[in-house]
Each structure stands twice: as C-alpha cells, then as structure tokens.
Design a protein around this motif. Structure first.
Motif, PDB file in Angstrom:
ATOM      1  N   ARG A 296       0.818  -1.214   0.000  1.00  0.00           N
ATOM      2  CA  ARG A 296       0.000   0.000   0.000  1.00  0.00           C
ATOM      3  C   ARG A 296       0.855   1.268   0.000  1.00  0.00           C
ATOM      4  O   ARG A 296       0.376   2.343  -0.350  1.00  0.00           O
ATOM      5  N   HIS A 297       2.114   1.134   0.381  1.00  0.00           N
ATOM      6  CA  HIS A 297       3.036   2.270   0.375  1.00  0.00           C
ATOM      7  C   HIS A 297       3.917   2.271  -0.888  1.00  0.00           C
ATOM      8  O   HIS A 297       4.952   2.944  -0.922  1.00  0.00           O
ATOM      9  N   GLN A 298       3.501   1.510  -1.904  1.00  0.00           N
ATOM     10  CA  GLN A 298       4.221   1.447  -3.176  1.00  0.00           C
ATOM     11  C   GLN A 298       5.636   0.918  -3.013  1.00  0.00           C
ATOM     12  O   GLN A 298       6.561   1.305  -3.731  1.00  0.00           O
ATOM     13  N   LEU A 299       5.811   0.006  -2.048  1.00  0.00           N
ATOM     14  CA  LEU A 299       7.095  -0.640  -1.818  1.00  0.00           C
ATOM     15  C   LEU A 299       6.931  -2.144  -2.015  1.00  0.00           C
ATOM     16  O   LEU A 299       5.812  -2.659  -2.138  1.00  0.00           O
ATOM     17  N   HIS A 300       8.046  -2.852  -2.031  1.00  0.00           N
ATOM     18  CA  HIS A 300       8.022  -4.298  -2.258  1.00  0.00           C
ATOM     19  C   HIS A 300       8.444  -5.035  -0.978  1.00  0.00           C
ATOM     20  O   HIS A 300       9.454  -4.671  -0.361  1.00  0.00           O
ATOM     21  N   PRO A 301       7.687  -6.061  -0.578  1.00  0.00           N
ATOM     22  CA  PRO A 301       8.068  -6.833   0.595  1.00  0.00           C
ATOM     23  C   PRO A 301       8.620  -8.205   0.218  1.00  0.00           C
ATOM     24  O   PRO A 301       8.319  -8.739  -0.853  1.00  0.00           O
ATOM     25  N   HIS A 302       9.434  -8.746   1.077  1.00  0.00           N
ATOM     26  CA  HIS A 302       9.788 -10.159   0.989  1.00  0.00           C
ATOM     27  C   HIS A 302      10.125 -10.620   2.401  1.00  0.00           C
ATOM     28  O   HIS A 302      10.920  -9.987   3.090  1.00  0.00           O
ATOM     29  N   THR A 303       9.496 -11.709   2.819  1.00  0.00           N
ATOM     30  CA  THR A 303       9.704 -12.201   4.179  1.00  0.00           C
ATOM     31  C   THR A 303      10.416 -13.544   4.156  1.00  0.00           C
ATOM     32  O   THR A 303      10.219 -14.360   3.242  1.00  0.00           O
ATOM     33  N   TYR A 304      11.235 -13.729   5.166  1.00  0.00           N
ATOM     34  CA  TYR A 304      11.853 -15.032   5.384  1.00  0.00           C
ATOM     35  C   TYR A 304      11.696 -15.334   6.874  1.00  0.00           C
ATOM     36  O   TYR A 304      12.360 -14.729   7.705  1.00  0.00           O
ATOM     37  N   ALA A 305      10.754 -16.237   7.189  1.00  0.00           N
ATOM     38  CA  ALA A 305      10.419 -16.525   8.589  1.00  0.00           C
ATOM     39  C   ALA A 305       9.977 -15.219   9.250  1.00  0.00           C
ATOM     40  O   ALA A 305       9.050 -14.574   8.780  1.00  0.00           O
ATOM     41  N   ASP A 306      10.665 -14.788  10.326  1.00  0.00           N
ATOM     42  CA  ASP A 306      10.254 -13.569  11.016  1.00  0.00           C
ATOM     43  C   ASP A 306      11.062 -12.354  10.587  1.00  0.00           C
ATOM     44  O   ASP A 306      10.979 -11.288  11.217  1.00  0.00           O
ATOM     45  N   ASP A 307      11.849 -12.472   9.525  1.00  0.00           N
ATOM     46  CA  ASP A 307      12.611 -11.344   8.985  1.00  0.00           C
ATOM     47  C   ASP A 307      11.918 -10.819   7.730  1.00  0.00           C
ATOM     48  O   ASP A 307      11.532 -11.599   6.853  1.00  0.00           O
ATOM     49  N   THR A 308      11.783  -9.503   7.644  1.00  0.00           N
ATOM     50  CA  THR A 308      11.099  -8.885   6.508  1.00  0.00           C
ATOM     51  C   THR A 308      12.006  -7.875   5.830  1.00  0.00           C
ATOM     52  O   THR A 308      12.628  -7.047   6.496  1.00  0.00           O
ATOM     53  N   GLN A 309      12.082  -7.953   4.495  1.00  0.00           N
ATOM     54  CA  GLN A 309      12.822  -6.981   3.696  1.00  0.00           C
ATOM     55  C   GLN A 309      11.805  -6.080   2.993  1.00  0.00           C
ATOM     56  O   GLN A 309      10.910  -6.582   2.302  1.00  0.00           O
ATOM     57  N   ILE A 310      11.941  -4.784   3.188  1.00  0.00           N
ATOM     58  CA  ILE A 310      11.072  -3.799   2.541  1.00  0.00           C
ATOM     59  C   ILE A 310      11.954  -2.964   1.622  1.00  0.00           C
ATOM     60  O   ILE A 310      12.895  -2.315   2.080  1.00  0.00           O
ATOM     61  N   TYR A 311      11.669  -2.979   0.329  1.00  0.00           N
ATOM     62  CA  TYR A 311      12.566  -2.308  -0.604  1.00  0.00           C
ATOM     63  C   TYR A 311      11.784  -1.644  -1.736  1.00  0.00           C
ATOM     64  O   TYR A 311      10.620  -1.977  -2.002  1.00  0.00           O
ATOM     65  N   GLY A 312      12.428  -0.693  -2.355  1.00  0.00           N
ATOM     66  CA  GLY A 312      11.820   0.010  -3.471  1.00  0.00           C
ATOM     67  C   GLY A 312      12.878   0.803  -4.218  1.00  0.00           C
ATOM     68  O   GLY A 312      14.036   0.872  -3.804  1.00  0.00           O
ATOM     69  N   SER A 313      12.493   1.427  -5.320  1.00  0.00           N
ATOM     70  CA  SER A 313      13.430   2.203  -6.128  1.00  0.00           C
ATOM     71  C   SER A 313      12.693   3.353  -6.790  1.00  0.00           C
ATOM     72  O   SER A 313      11.462   3.335  -6.912  1.00  0.00           O
ATOM     73  N   CYS A 314      13.452   4.373  -7.196  1.00  0.00           N
ATOM     74  CA  CYS A 314      12.857   5.539  -7.837  1.00  0.00           C
ATOM     75  C   CYS A 314      13.940   6.331  -8.556  1.00  0.00           C
ATOM     76  O   CYS A 314      15.139   6.073  -8.378  1.00  0.00           O
ATOM     77  N   HIS A 315      13.523   7.299  -9.338  1.00  0.00           N
ATOM     78  CA  HIS A 315      14.470   8.211  -9.977  1.00  0.00           C
ATOM     79  C   HIS A 315      15.115   9.079  -8.896  1.00  0.00           C
ATOM     80  O   HIS A 315      14.467   9.421  -7.897  1.00  0.00           O
ATOM     81  N   PRO A 316      16.376   9.452  -9.062  1.00  0.00           N
ATOM     82  CA  PRO A 316      17.037  10.258  -8.034  1.00  0.00           C
ATOM     83  C   PRO A 316      16.270  11.522  -7.650  1.00  0.00           C
ATOM     84  O   PRO A 316      16.337  11.966  -6.500  1.00  0.00           O
TER      85      PRO A 316
END
Length: 332
Positions: A296-316
């Motif tokens: 919903r925040h226009q970011l990408h999630p990926h979880t591994y067990a109880d660890d979560t990676q929240i990442y995204g990209s944009c123009h500078p």
C-alpha cells in the motif's frame, strides 16, 4: 573430508555438519543462572512486547477468496504414516518415552494403532538451547524457548501440515513473497529476488532503498485468539479443522530445566511452538497481511520466517518521496 564430500549436494546438511565440527551453539555449563531466572526472562520478554503494542489498533483481516473453505481433514492412510515415520530424523527430545529406533523398527506393527489414533484426533479436533554460538551462557538473553515435542506428535503435525499446505496452494493463498518452511522457497530465492530488483534499479539509473525488519520475540508473542480469527476469516478454516488447531495451540504448559534446578510449570498463553512442524507455517499465515501493508506504500516486501525486507526504487529526483514512503511504512 568424507562426510563433507557426501553432503555437498545437500546444503542444509552441510551447514549442520560445519556447525557440529566447529562446536557452534555448544555453550559451557554455568551456575550463574537458574531455571526460574530463565523462565521469568522468557515470560517477561513476551509481556514487554505486548505492553509496547497495547495501544495499537485492533487487527483487520483480509477475507478468504470466495468459495475457499477447509472444514474437515481427510482420513490418513497407513501408507502415509509409514512414509512419514521412515523420513523422520534419528533424533528426539530426552522426555520422549518412545525411542526413535524402536518406532522405526516396529512401525509396520504399530501403524494400524497410530493411524486410528491420528484419524480420531483429526476427526474430533483434539490433540491426544542456546540462540547463537558465542553468546554469554550466564545471560538469559542468550537463550530462547524450544518446544520438546514427542515423535508421534510431530508425525501427526506433518499429516496436518500436508493437508493444510495443499489446501493453501490449491487455492493460491500462499504469497510468492514468503520464503522459508515451504518447498522451493529458500534463503536463495529470497536473496535473489531482493538483490535482483535492487541491481536492476541501479543499472537503469535509479536509486534503491532497503529496510530490514526483525520482529522481537516474533514466534513467542503470537496471540492465539488473533491467529485463530485470521485462519477462519482470511483462510476459510472451520469445522473440526479450526477446533483441532485451537486444541494444538491452547492448554500448553512450560517449564525450564537447568542442571539440577527446575522452574514452576506455567500455562503458555501466547506463541506458536518453536521446533514444531506446524508452528512456522501458522506464523507465516499470522503475519501474511504485513505484505499487503507494505504494498500500500508502493514498496516491495519479501519475508523469510520472522525477517522482513522492505525495498523500493525511484528516480534520483524522487528520493525524498521514496524515503518518506519507507519511513511511513515502518511506522505502520
């Protein structure tokens, strides 16, 4: 090197062998803490986490897809029970009265009784260590509670797990952004997906942001009532299936044995059992809506067990906007 060579095609076994050879996770015995101190630390840690989120909004549940419902388990077969027993590792907890070698050697004789017991349990909905190497063995924070479950209990869990995961996969209710405790969803798939997204963004001239989220006492602070609600509303579980899962979670007790000391036995009010078969799967379902929150925040999630990676990209030129979205997402 013979054992190392023989395990080269099985990375999990290879790393376990390295840990064994290097003595990782084997802390020296200590008398600086006792069983009651450890037990009190485990309970206080969970209480602290719950106090910290006491003012949070009530949980919301995504509805299950229309027509998706699992109310009854299928009866298990003797062939399935034998297959699962033979696949068990040759280890068990010290409190288990049935040695693994004895169960495997006599499974063909015991299987009619085991099959009846498991079928009865599923039909009636009732269920008949150091954290890291090198940590201070005199500090309770170095430890975590692991459930000592009997061999037969784990066999029954695997039977339930097979049917539950098959139902979730058949109805496409498992996210491809969740790794761990699932076939073909390992640490490698998690790293490759996140890393490839970031590298592609950098190659195209964009900038990337990555936030790593590690939940404190994640497995230990799972609320049973919330979990059961989510299983019913978001995954369509009902009937004897949800009754059995409630029986699996509730009415558990815990105590700590350390050297010659033993703590008082207390009821387990929260958590999914660590070291169990079903516990990790239930945790993934419990936290699944976190992925939607991130999107919903226009970011990408990926979880591994109880660890979560929240990442995204944009123009500078949009760096401030991307940073703001990441900050807002982290704050819930």
């Amino acid at each position: 090197m013979t054992r190392v060579d023989s395990e080269q095609l099985q990375p999990r076994h290879l790393w376990q062998l390295f840990d064994q050879l290097l003595g990782r996770g084997q802390a020296p015995a200590t008398t600086d803490i006792d069983a009651s101190t450890l037990h009190r630390f485990f309970d206080d840690k969970v209480a602290g986490v719950r106090d910290a989120i006491a003012g949070a909004p009530a949980p919301q549940f995504t509805a299950a897809p229309v027509g998706c419902e699992l109310r009854f388990f299928r009866p298990v077969t003797q062939t399935n029970v034998i297959k699962l027993v033979q696949a068990l590792l040759d280890k068990q907890c010290s409190s288990d009265p049935l040695p693994m070698w004895l169960l495997k050697a006599n499974v063909s004789i015991l299987v009619p009784f085991l099959c009846w017991l498991f079928c009865w349990s599923l039909q009636h909905g009732t269920l008949p260590i150091l954290k890291k190497a090198g940590m201070d063995a005199a500090d309770p924070k170095s430890f975590r509670p692991i459930s000592n479950l009997s061999v037969l209990s784990k066999v029954l869990e695997r039977l339930v797990s097979e049917q539950l995961v098959a139902y979730l996969k058949d109805n496409n209710m498992l996210s491809d952004r969740q790794s761990a405790y699932r076939a073909h969803h390992s640490t490698e798939t998690a790293v490759l997906r996140v890393l490839s997204h970031i590298l592609l963004a950098l190659d195209s001239g964009d900038i990337a942001v990555l936030t790593l989220l590690d939940l404190s006492a994640a497995f230990d602070s799972v609320d049973h009532a919330t979990l059961l609600q989510r299983l019913q509303i978001s995954y369509g579980l009902g009937g004897s299936v949800i009754v059995w899962l409630a029986s699996y979670l509730q009415n558990r007790t815990q105590y700590v044995c350390l050297s010659a000391t033993r703590s008082t036995k207390l009821a387990v009010l929260y958590r999914v059992p660590q070291g169990s078969v079903l516990g990790p799967i239930l945790f993934l379902l419990y936290t699944a809506d976190l992925l939607q929150l991130v999107r919903r925040h226009q970011l990408h999630p990926h979880t591994y067990a109880d660890d979560t990676q929240i990442y995204g990209s944009c123009h500078p030129s949009e760096a401030d906007m991307c940073q703001s979205a990441s900050t807002t997402c982290r704050s819930g």
